[in-house]
Design a protein around this motif. Structure first.
Motif, short mmCIF file in Angstrom:
data_model
loop_
_atom_site.label_atom_id
_atom_site.label_comp_id
_atom_site.label_asym_id
_atom_site.label_seq_id
_atom_site.Cartn_x
_atom_site.Cartn_y
_atom_site.Cartn_z
N ALA A 149 0.62 -1.13 -0.22
CA ALA A 149 0.02 0.59 -0.26
C ALA A 149 1.07 1.41 0.06
N PHE A 150 0.45 2.45 -0.98
CA PHE A 150 1.62 3.24 -0.77
C PHE A 150 0.28 4.61 -0.76
N PRO A 151 0.19 5.12 0.05
CA PRO A 151 -0.43 6.15 0.87
C PRO A 151 -0.48 7.44 0.20
N ALA A 152 -0.82 8.71 -0.43
CA ALA A 152 -0.29 9.63 -0.93
C ALA A 152 -0.42 10.86 0.77
N MET A 153 0.98 11.01 0.75
CA MET A 153 1.09 11.81 2.02
C MET A 153 1.23 13.76 1.41
N GLU A 154 0.61 14.42 2.72
CA GLU A 154 0.54 16.00 1.71
C GLU A 154 1.82 16.78 2.16
N LEU A 155 1.52 17.52 0.84
CA LEU A 155 3.05 18.22 0.98
C LEU A 155 2.69 20.00 0.22
N TYR A 156 3.30 20.90 1.74
CA TYR A 156 2.62 22.31 0.95
C TYR A 156 3.76 22.69 0.89
N ALA A 157 3.92 23.93 0.10
CA ALA A 157 4.77 25.29 -0.13
C ALA A 157 3.16 25.96 0.44
N MET A 158 4.09 27.78 0.73
CA MET A 158 3.74 28.66 0.53
C MET A 158 3.48 30.22 0.26
N PRO A 159 4.19 30.64 -0.60
CA PRO A 159 5.48 31.26 -2.00
C PRO A 159 4.09 32.81 -1.23
N ALA A 160 4.84 33.95 -1.52
CA ALA A 160 3.88 34.79 -0.64
C ALA A 160 4.60 35.79 -2.35
N ALA A 161 3.35 36.84 -2.42
CA ALA A 161 3.24 38.26 -3.57
C ALA A 161 2.82 39.38 -2.70
N ASP A 203 0.22 43.78 -11.83
CA ASP A 203 0.71 43.13 -12.79
C ASP A 203 0.43 42.56 -14.24
N ALA A 204 -0.17 42.57 -15.28
CA ALA A 204 -1.05 42.60 -16.05
C ALA A 204 0.48 41.54 -16.97
N VAL A 205 1.33 41.97 -16.94
CA VAL A 205 2.30 41.00 -17.62
C VAL A 205 2.65 40.11 -17.07
N VAL A 206 2.98 40.11 -15.92
CA VAL A 206 3.47 38.95 -14.55
C VAL A 206 2.60 37.12 -15.26
N ASP A 207 3.24 36.75 -15.97
CA ASP A 207 2.42 35.05 -15.84
C ASP A 207 2.46 34.52 -14.48
N ILE A 208 1.09 34.94 -13.81
CA ILE A 208 0.73 34.29 -12.17
C ILE A 208 1.04 32.63 -12.75
N ASP A 209 0.63 31.30 -13.96
CA ASP A 209 0.57 30.46 -13.37
C ASP A 209 2.63 30.39 -13.54
N ALA A 210 3.36 30.30 -13.99
CA ALA A 210 4.72 30.98 -14.54
C ALA A 210 5.41 30.61 -13.13
N TRP A 211 4.97 32.18 -12.43
CA TRP A 211 5.38 32.11 -11.30
C TRP A 211 4.72 31.29 -10.28
N LEU A 212 3.77 30.66 -9.62
CA LEU A 212 2.89 29.76 -9.27
C LEU A 212 4.21 28.87 -8.93
N ALA A 213 4.18 28.29 -10.58
CA ALA A 213 5.28 26.79 -10.69
C ALA A 213 6.86 27.10 -10.08
N ALA A 214 7.42 28.40 -10.35
CA ALA A 214 8.53 28.74 -10.71
C ALA A 214 8.71 28.37 -8.59
N GLU A 215 7.43 29.39 -8.13
CA GLU A 215 8.10 29.64 -6.21
C GLU A 215 7.98 28.20 -5.61
N VAL A 216 6.96 27.29 -6.22
CA VAL A 216 6.65 25.60 -5.81
C VAL A 216 7.70 24.68 -6.02
N GLU A 217 8.30 24.57 -6.98
CA GLU A 217 9.29 23.82 -7.67
C GLU A 217 10.60 23.12 -6.35
N THR A 218 10.98 24.05 -6.77
CA THR A 218 12.67 23.37 -5.33
C THR A 218 12.20 23.90 -4.10
N VAL A 219 10.75 23.97 -3.80
CA VAL A 219 10.62 23.09 -2.38
C VAL A 219 10.24 21.81 -2.05
#
Length: 418
Positions: A198-210, A217-233
């Motif tokens: 059995a392989f249970p899925a445990m919860e992993l979290y990150a809490m980036p701030a902006a 700022d409409a120029v900022v890609d929010i999707d890319a920003w969020l992905a970049a903020e949580v990837e390393t954590v």
């Protein structure tokens, strides 16, 4: 909001950066090899190496690690795909609608669009703790980046599930079998003995701030920003858990699995080979124990086997030479390829233990068959503009599990007398 494809000049510049980083790494290894040859020659003639030579080798070894890290970083940055490509939105209007609603929620906290989409899909996109599922493009981007950053995830099997638990049946003893003639009667065979992993899925979290200014700022890609903020954590926490996790609210790491001497191996344990010296390689023929480790693995697993170790252990193995004087550790043949030891790829995982008495700093095996990573579908984001004013926090969670799925596919090297 979409990102345009990189211009040809940008792609060319990225390729040049990779080539330059690889050339720098190759030159540094040549210097390391020359310095180590000089040190070994001094040992043969004087029975000891000059202090200056030892210090020179240590400096070049550190420079070699730095060059490898730069090469890895350039390759990872080059491999990141652009988010929100127009073709994706064109193929799926629902995806584009979800993306727009999620963008509005992140920027302004307006959740009505996401709630309407949930009702339309008759699905629960928010859990009891609140939050909303990110668009599929963002989830795919995060998982792609994790595969690039998390070394164990990159070499293991990965399953995506929709529940919180993945179960897998395996046979502890196969059914009886034998040879019979064409017209001979077939005796009834014994039933297989099945057990369950059995392989249970445990919860992993990150809490980036902006800041709200960034979100406005409409120029900022929010999707890319969020992905970049949580990837390393996420990558750091996953990498540690997949190697040494105790299975309590986190995945079970393969180094934390029960281990027994290879001669006493049984299912449910990982077999290990001892170096014969506590906290060290043997003084005579140090590479011989690695040959024993390789051949402790069955031939069917060796075809896709890799070495897993951290940077310090790899540094010690770089100095090993065979009977002909050739180095057993070889640098990557080209950018994007791993270093090898005795022809097998070397995967660098910094969460592997250092060389110490009774430690398991080196693993060898077919991790695609031996270790399983379980991802529960969906990454959830909860917007919190209150807890850290004037910053807006984004409590981002994903559920992931992992553990050994084939105990015969991975072997360990134990730095102990037995």
């Amino acid at each position: 909001m979409t990102l345009q494809s990189p211009a040809p000049e940008t792609k060319s510049a990225a390729s040049s950066d990779v080539a330059a980083a690889f050339d720098d790494f190759a030159r540094t290894f040549d210097a390391f090899r020359a310095a180590n040859d000089e040190r070994l020659a001094e040992i043969e003639t004087r029975l000891s190496a000059d202090v200056v030579s030892e210090e020179k080798l240590a400096r070049i070894d550190a420079a070699l690690d730095d060059a490898k890290r730069r090469l890895d970083r350039v390759q990872i940055e080059r491999s990141r795909p652009a988010l929100g490509a127009p073709s994706e939105a064109g193929r799926d209007a629902g995806l584009a609608e979800h993306k727009a609603a999620f963008d509005l929620y992140v920027r302004a906290g307006e959740a009505s669009g996401l709630k309407r989409l949930e009702e339309k899909a008759l699905s629960a996109g928010s859990g009891p703790d609140g939050g909303y599922l990110v668009p599929g493009t963002v989830e795919k981007e995060v998982l792609t980046r994790l595969a690039n950053l998390s070394p164990i995830r990159a070499i293991s099997s990965v399953r995506t599930i929709s529940t919180g638990l993945y179960k897998r049946a395996f046979s502890t003893a196969g059914p009886a079998s034998g040879w019979v003639g064409e017209t001979a009667s077939r005796p009834q065979t014994a039933s297989p003995n099945l057990a369950e992993l059995a392989f249970p899925a445990m919860e992993l979290y990150a809490m980036p701030a902006a800041t709200q200014t960034l979100l406005d700022d409409a120029v900022v890609d929010i999707d890319a920003w969020l992905a970049a903020e949580v990837e390393t954590v996420f990558a750091e926490q996953e990498g540690l858990a997949f190697v040494r996790g105790d299975g309590v609210n986190k995945p079970k790491g393969f180094v934390a699995a029960p281990a027994v001497a290879e001669a006493s191996w049984s299912w449910g344990n990982l077999g290990y080979v001892a170096t014969g010296a506590a906290g060290a390689f043997p003084a005579e023929g140090p590479a011989d124990v690695l040959i024993d480790l390789i051949y402790a693995l069955k031939a069917g697993y060796r075809q896709n086997a890799v070495f897993v170790m951290n940077r310090k252990t790899q540094s010690a193995m770089r100095k090993f030479r065979d009977d002909t004087g050739a180095y057993m550790w070889q640098p990557p043949a080209a950018a994007g390829q791993p270093a090898t030891f005795m022809g097998f790829p070397v995967v660098e995982a910094e969460d592997m233990p250092d060389i110490a008495a009774n430690a398991f700093p080196i693993a060898f095996g077919d991790f695609r068959r031996g270790y399983l990573v379980v991802d529960r579908a969906g990454i959830r984001v909860l917007r919190d503009p209150y807890s850290a004013k004037p910053y807006v926090l984004f409590y981002t969670t994903k559920r992931v599990g992992g553990g050994v799925q084939d105990y015969a596919a991975i072997k360990l090297l134990k730095f102990a007398a037995s």
